[in-house]
Every structure is written in C-alpha cells, then in structure tokens.
Design a protein around this motif. Structure first.
Motif, PDB file in Angstrom:
ATOM      1  N   PRO A 184     -19.999  42.433  29.737  1.00  0.00           N
ATOM      2  CA  PRO A 184     -19.744  40.825  29.022  1.00  0.00           C
ATOM      3  C   PRO A 184     -19.540  39.917  30.012  1.00  0.00           C
ATOM      4  O   PRO A 184     -18.516  40.213  31.009  1.00  0.00           O
ATOM      5  CB  PRO A 184     -18.509  41.093  28.167  1.00  0.00           C
ATOM      6  CG  PRO A 184     -18.302  42.532  27.797  1.00  0.00           C
ATOM      7  CD  PRO A 184     -19.022  43.296  28.937  1.00  0.00           C
ATOM      8  N   ASP A 185     -20.036  38.681  30.250  1.00  0.00           N
ATOM      9  CA  ASP A 185     -19.604  37.711  31.122  1.00  0.00           C
ATOM     10  C   ASP A 185     -19.816  36.413  30.509  1.00  0.00           C
ATOM     11  O   ASP A 185     -20.584  35.440  31.199  1.00  0.00           O
ATOM     12  CB  ASP A 185     -20.544  37.937  32.467  1.00  0.00           C
ATOM     13  CG  ASP A 185     -20.386  37.086  33.727  1.00  0.00           C
ATOM     14  OD1 ASP A 185     -19.204  36.656  33.722  1.00  0.00           O
ATOM     15  OD2 ASP A 185     -21.318  37.009  34.405  1.00  0.00           O
ATOM     16  N   PHE A 186     -19.022  36.151  29.655  1.00  0.00           N
ATOM     17  CA  PHE A 186     -19.141  34.908  28.846  1.00  0.00           C
ATOM     18  C   PHE A 186     -17.759  34.028  29.296  1.00  0.00           C
ATOM     19  O   PHE A 186     -16.764  34.284  29.322  1.00  0.00           O
ATOM     20  CB  PHE A 186     -19.012  34.877  27.178  1.00  0.00           C
ATOM     21  CG  PHE A 186     -17.868  35.812  26.864  1.00  0.00           C
ATOM     22  CD1 PHE A 186     -16.693  35.237  26.529  1.00  0.00           C
ATOM     23  CD2 PHE A 186     -17.861  37.214  26.559  1.00  0.00           C
ATOM     24  CE1 PHE A 186     -15.432  35.890  26.236  1.00  0.00           C
ATOM     25  CE2 PHE A 186     -16.927  38.031  26.167  1.00  0.00           C
ATOM     26  CZ  PHE A 186     -15.607  37.612  25.894  1.00  0.00           C
ATOM     27  N   LYS A 187     -18.344  32.885  29.050  1.00  0.00           N
ATOM     28  CA  LYS A 187     -17.236  31.827  29.599  1.00  0.00           C
ATOM     29  C   LYS A 187     -16.787  30.902  28.594  1.00  0.00           C
ATOM     30  O   LYS A 187     -15.976  29.867  28.739  1.00  0.00           O
ATOM     31  CB  LYS A 187     -17.712  31.027  30.921  1.00  0.00           C
ATOM     32  CG  LYS A 187     -18.082  32.052  32.163  1.00  0.00           C
ATOM     33  CD  LYS A 187     -18.352  31.324  33.246  1.00  0.00           C
ATOM     34  CE  LYS A 187     -18.603  32.150  34.636  1.00  0.00           C
ATOM     35  NZ  LYS A 187     -19.341  33.374  34.260  1.00  0.00           N
ATOM     36  N   GLU A 188     -17.682  30.596  27.466  1.00  0.00           N
ATOM     37  CA  GLU A 188     -17.366  29.764  26.362  1.00  0.00           C
ATOM     38  C   GLU A 188     -16.163  30.236  25.689  1.00  0.00           C
ATOM     39  O   GLU A 188     -16.298  31.194  25.144  1.00  0.00           O
ATOM     40  CB  GLU A 188     -18.580  29.436  25.711  1.00  0.00           C
ATOM     41  CG  GLU A 188     -19.718  29.077  26.370  1.00  0.00           C
ATOM     42  CD  GLU A 188     -21.010  30.015  26.999  1.00  0.00           C
ATOM     43  OE1 GLU A 188     -20.263  31.057  27.020  1.00  0.00           O
ATOM     44  OE2 GLU A 188     -21.632  29.537  27.898  1.00  0.00           O
ATOM     45  N   PHE A 189     -15.436  29.166  25.456  1.00  0.00           N
ATOM     46  CA  PHE A 189     -14.295  29.385  24.575  1.00  0.00           C
ATOM     47  C   PHE A 189     -14.564  29.830  23.154  1.00  0.00           C
ATOM     48  O   PHE A 189     -13.980  30.655  22.453  1.00  0.00           O
ATOM     49  CB  PHE A 189     -13.038  28.395  24.570  1.00  0.00           C
ATOM     50  CG  PHE A 189     -12.465  28.055  25.954  1.00  0.00           C
ATOM     51  CD1 PHE A 189     -12.698  28.941  26.722  1.00  0.00           C
ATOM     52  CD2 PHE A 189     -12.193  26.896  26.307  1.00  0.00           C
ATOM     53  CE1 PHE A 189     -12.068  28.811  28.052  1.00  0.00           C
ATOM     54  CE2 PHE A 189     -11.484  26.743  27.469  1.00  0.00           C
ATOM     55  CZ  PHE A 189     -11.531  27.506  28.449  1.00  0.00           C
ATOM     56  N   TYR A 190     -15.670  29.202  22.425  1.00  0.00           N
ATOM     57  CA  TYR A 190     -15.843  29.453  21.203  1.00  0.00           C
ATOM     58  C   TYR A 190     -16.334  30.865  20.912  1.00  0.00           C
ATOM     59  O   TYR A 190     -16.216  31.738  20.018  1.00  0.00           O
ATOM     60  CB  TYR A 190     -16.988  28.548  20.542  1.00  0.00           C
ATOM     61  CG  TYR A 190     -18.227  28.569  21.074  1.00  0.00           C
ATOM     62  CD1 TYR A 190     -19.261  29.400  20.390  1.00  0.00           C
ATOM     63  CD2 TYR A 190     -18.731  28.051  22.465  1.00  0.00           C
ATOM     64  CE1 TYR A 190     -20.571  29.525  21.067  1.00  0.00           C
ATOM     65  CE2 TYR A 190     -19.797  27.985  22.819  1.00  0.00           C
ATOM     66  CZ  TYR A 190     -20.847  29.045  22.405  1.00  0.00           C
ATOM     67  OH  TYR A 190     -22.295  29.016  22.512  1.00  0.00           O
ATOM     68  N   ALA A 191     -17.340  31.288  22.098  1.00  0.00           N
ATOM     69  CA  ALA A 191     -17.789  32.766  22.100  1.00  0.00           C
ATOM     70  C   ALA A 191     -16.635  33.790  22.297  1.00  0.00           C
ATOM     71  O   ALA A 191     -16.674  34.855  21.388  1.00  0.00           O
ATOM     72  CB  ALA A 191     -18.791  32.874  23.136  1.00  0.00           C
ATOM     73  N   ARG A 192     -15.784  33.568  23.105  1.00  0.00           N
ATOM     74  CA  ARG A 192     -14.567  34.157  23.094  1.00  0.00           C
ATOM     75  C   ARG A 192     -13.609  34.351  21.921  1.00  0.00           C
ATOM     76  O   ARG A 192     -13.352  35.477  21.418  1.00  0.00           O
ATOM     77  CB  ARG A 192     -13.542  33.478  24.088  1.00  0.00           C
ATOM     78  CG  ARG A 192     -12.311  34.100  24.172  1.00  0.00           C
ATOM     79  CD  ARG A 192     -11.125  33.167  25.005  1.00  0.00           C
ATOM     80  NE  ARG A 192     -11.008  32.110  23.890  1.00  0.00           N
ATOM     81  CZ  ARG A 192     -10.207  31.042  24.464  1.00  0.00           C
ATOM     82  NH1 ARG A 192     -10.087  30.889  25.635  1.00  0.00           N
ATOM     83  NH2 ARG A 192      -9.900  30.046  23.661  1.00  0.00           N
ATOM     84  N   ASP A 193     -13.457  33.466  21.257  1.00  0.00           N
ATOM     85  CA  ASP A 193     -12.879  33.306  19.871  1.00  0.00           C
ATOM     86  C   ASP A 193     -13.403  34.171  18.687  1.00  0.00           C
ATOM     87  O   ASP A 193     -12.821  34.902  18.270  1.00  0.00           O
ATOM     88  CB  ASP A 193     -12.229  31.876  19.468  1.00  0.00           C
ATOM     89  CG  ASP A 193     -11.689  31.081  20.475  1.00  0.00           C
ATOM     90  OD1 ASP A 193     -10.762  31.866  21.295  1.00  0.00           O
ATOM     91  OD2 ASP A 193     -11.463  29.892  20.320  1.00  0.00           O
ATOM     92  N   ARG A 194     -14.936  34.082  18.745  1.00  0.00           N
ATOM     93  CA  ARG A 194     -15.494  34.940  17.646  1.00  0.00           C
ATOM     94  C   ARG A 194     -15.486  36.117  18.038  1.00  0.00           C
ATOM     95  O   ARG A 194     -15.377  37.145  17.054  1.00  0.00           O
ATOM     96  CB  ARG A 194     -16.808  34.453  17.718  1.00  0.00           C
ATOM     97  CG  ARG A 194     -16.908  32.981  17.030  1.00  0.00           C
ATOM     98  CD  ARG A 194     -18.577  32.617  17.024  1.00  0.00           C
ATOM     99  NE  ARG A 194     -19.195  32.716  18.148  1.00  0.00           N
ATOM    100  CZ  ARG A 194     -20.550  32.434  18.039  1.00  0.00           C
ATOM    101  NH1 ARG A 194     -21.374  31.987  17.159  1.00  0.00           N
ATOM    102  NH2 ARG A 194     -21.463  32.535  19.246  1.00  0.00           N
ATOM    103  N   LEU A 195     -15.294  36.537  19.376  1.00  0.00           N
ATOM    104  CA  LEU A 195     -15.639  38.058  19.648  1.00  0.00           C
ATOM    105  C   LEU A 195     -14.259  38.574  19.510  1.00  0.00           C
ATOM    106  O   LEU A 195     -14.160  39.764  19.120  1.00  0.00           O
ATOM    107  CB  LEU A 195     -15.980  38.134  21.233  1.00  0.00           C
ATOM    108  CG  LEU A 195     -17.667  38.024  21.195  1.00  0.00           C
ATOM    109  CD1 LEU A 195     -18.008  37.662  22.878  1.00  0.00           C
ATOM    110  CD2 LEU A 195     -18.571  38.878  20.675  1.00  0.00           C
ATOM    111  N   LEU A 196     -13.233  37.874  19.844  1.00  0.00           N
ATOM    112  CA  LEU A 196     -11.803  38.495  19.742  1.00  0.00           C
ATOM    113  C   LEU A 196     -11.657  38.765  18.254  1.00  0.00           C
ATOM    114  O   LEU A 196     -10.834  39.749  17.748  1.00  0.00           O
ATOM    115  CB  LEU A 196     -10.932  37.245  20.125  1.00  0.00           C
ATOM    116  CG  LEU A 196     -10.635  37.451  21.752  1.00  0.00           C
ATOM    117  CD1 LEU A 196      -9.718  36.173  22.021  1.00  0.00           C
ATOM    118  CD2 LEU A 196     -10.107  38.710  22.342  1.00  0.00           C
ATOM    119  N   GLU A 197     -11.946  37.727  17.417  1.00  0.00           N
ATOM    120  CA  GLU A 197     -11.616  37.955  15.971  1.00  0.00           C
ATOM    121  C   GLU A 197     -12.622  39.203  15.528  1.00  0.00           C
ATOM    122  O   GLU A 197     -11.916  40.086  14.727  1.00  0.00           O
ATOM    123  CB  GLU A 197     -12.311  36.731  15.049  1.00  0.00           C
ATOM    124  CG  GLU A 197     -12.344  36.654  13.653  1.00  0.00           C
ATOM    125  CD  GLU A 197     -12.909  35.695  12.896  1.00  0.00           C
ATOM    126  OE1 GLU A 197     -12.695  35.665  11.929  1.00  0.00           O
ATOM    127  OE2 GLU A 197     -13.325  34.901  13.608  1.00  0.00           O
TER     128      GLU A 197
END
Length: 242
Positions: A136-149
């Motif tokens: 994984p190498d994402f930097k977008e916060f919205y992507a982070r939040d969805r994946l953490l959920e």
C-alpha cells in the motif's frame, strides 16, 4: 545483475524519443504455460501522443489474445505507471497469465533502473498485486479513512481492528503533520492486514477489500528478493534472471 542482451526467447528494443529516451522495451518474449504450452508476450501498441503508454499482450500460438497490460515508463521520473492489467474472464487465476504480465513490468523496471512501479489496484486485484510484492502506498486522507473503517470491521483480526479504531480516533486532530502521520501508519497497518489475510484460505472471499488502493513495488525490494522472482521466471520458462 540483470541480463542485458537478447536471449533466445526475449527480444529487447531500445526506444529513443522525447518522452522515453534510451529505454529498453520488450518487443517479444516466449514463455511456457503449464496448460496452454508455448505462448508469447508482445508489444502490440505504443502511444505517441506524448503520454507514452505502452501495451503488452499475451497470445497463444494461434494468435489468440488472452490479456494485456498498459503502462508508462518514465525514465525522467524513474518510475513506471501501471494503468491497467487485464486477463479475459475465462483465463483468470488458475492459468497464471497475469503473473507473466507482472514479471514483464518488473523486467522493465530492472533493465531501465527504474525506482518503482506505481499502480492503483482495483479492490478485486489487491491480493493479486500483493502476492508479487506490491505494498500500500496511498496518500489521500479520504482513502485512508475508508480503508481504516474496513479494517476496523473485520472481526477475524481483532488486534488490527483495534489499531484501526485508534487511528480513526486520531484523524479528529486536524493538524497536518498528524494527518500525514496517521496516513503513514494506515499504510503500514493495511500492509500487515494484507499479509495476514494472504495466510488464510481464499482471502478474496473472506477478507474482501472495499476500495481501490494505490500501491507500489520498489526496485530495491525486488533486488533484495531476487530469488523469489527468479523462481517465477523459471516457472514460466522465461530466460531471464535478476
């Protein structure tokens, strides 16, 4: 070190133009599939519009196409951008044709001393790419939040779910440095989640990812794990070793 010459089953071509200068590209490559026998990977198209997209496809001896990958080699940025890797539905998974396309992109990275391959993986392909070393190498916060959920709701890995909830709580702090730190932690957590899921039977079924994920494969990691990739080259009768 990588092979630097044409071999009986690999034909390289050096491309010289404005976008990709002195870049080595596979024109054709023979390989052997355990089901279909002798097969071929060929460069079938190039985009001269300035975006420099290349298309590589796999064929059988009768010229039937089984799948393809579209990518861009940027010598200036020292990266390969993978746009799409596709295998026709009836030939997915058990025939390992996607593996050959992935190995070809790794060969391009090694030969041209490219630092990384970057992709946006579809949710259905995340475990496929992870099996070949992508992280994984994402930097977008919205992507982070969805994946953490998504991780927080997977009851199979309670410890990782707890960590995800703690990181979700940290996102309430709007400080930019904190937000970036949480994003880095989320990448690390998703990496561990994928590694655990791959140890379980049918991870795609029991731990389906919910969203697309930016991923990357570093050249240094490929060189450090060259024996793993060399075994894959050997398995597919590709005359190439790292």
């Amino acid at each position: 070190m990588a092979l630097q010459i044409n071999t009986p089953n690999i034909l390289w071509k050096t491309v010289k133009n404005t976008g990709i200068f002195n870049t080595k590209i596979i024109e054709s490559m023979n390989f052997r599939n355990k089901i279909f026998g002798d097969m071929f990977l060929k460069r079938v198209a190039s985009d001269n519009s300035g975006f420099n997209w290349l298309k590589f496809a796999v064929f059988n001896r009768c010229g039937k196409e089984f799948g393809y990958e579209i990518l861009k080699i940027s010598a200036a940025d020292k990266e390969i951008i993978g746009a799409n890797i596709f295998i026709h539905d009836e030939y997915r998974k058990k025939y390992r044709l996607g593996e050959v396309l992935r190995l070809a992109s790794i060969m391009h990275m090694v030969e041209n001393k490219i630092g990384s391959i970057k992709i946006t993986s579809k949710d259905s392909a995340l475990y496929f790419h992870a099996r070949y070393g992508f992280k994984p190498d994402f930097k977008e916060f919205y992507a982070r939040d969805r994946l953490l959920e998504g991780i927080s709701k997977d009851k199979s890995f309670p410890e990782l779910a707890k960590e995800a909830l703690k990181l979700i709580a940290r996102t309430n702090n709007p400080d930019p440095a904190n937000q970036r730190a949480v994003c880095k932690k989320a990448n690390e957590l998703l990496k561990r989640y994928i590694e655990l899921a791959l140890k379980s039977p049918a991870p795609e079924k029991h731990h389906p990812p919910r969203y697309s994920v930016d991923m990357s494969l570093k050249r240094d990691d490929v060189l450090a794990n060259r024996e793993f990739y060399n075994q894959l080259f050997e398995r597919n009768s590709i005359d190439y070793r790292i």
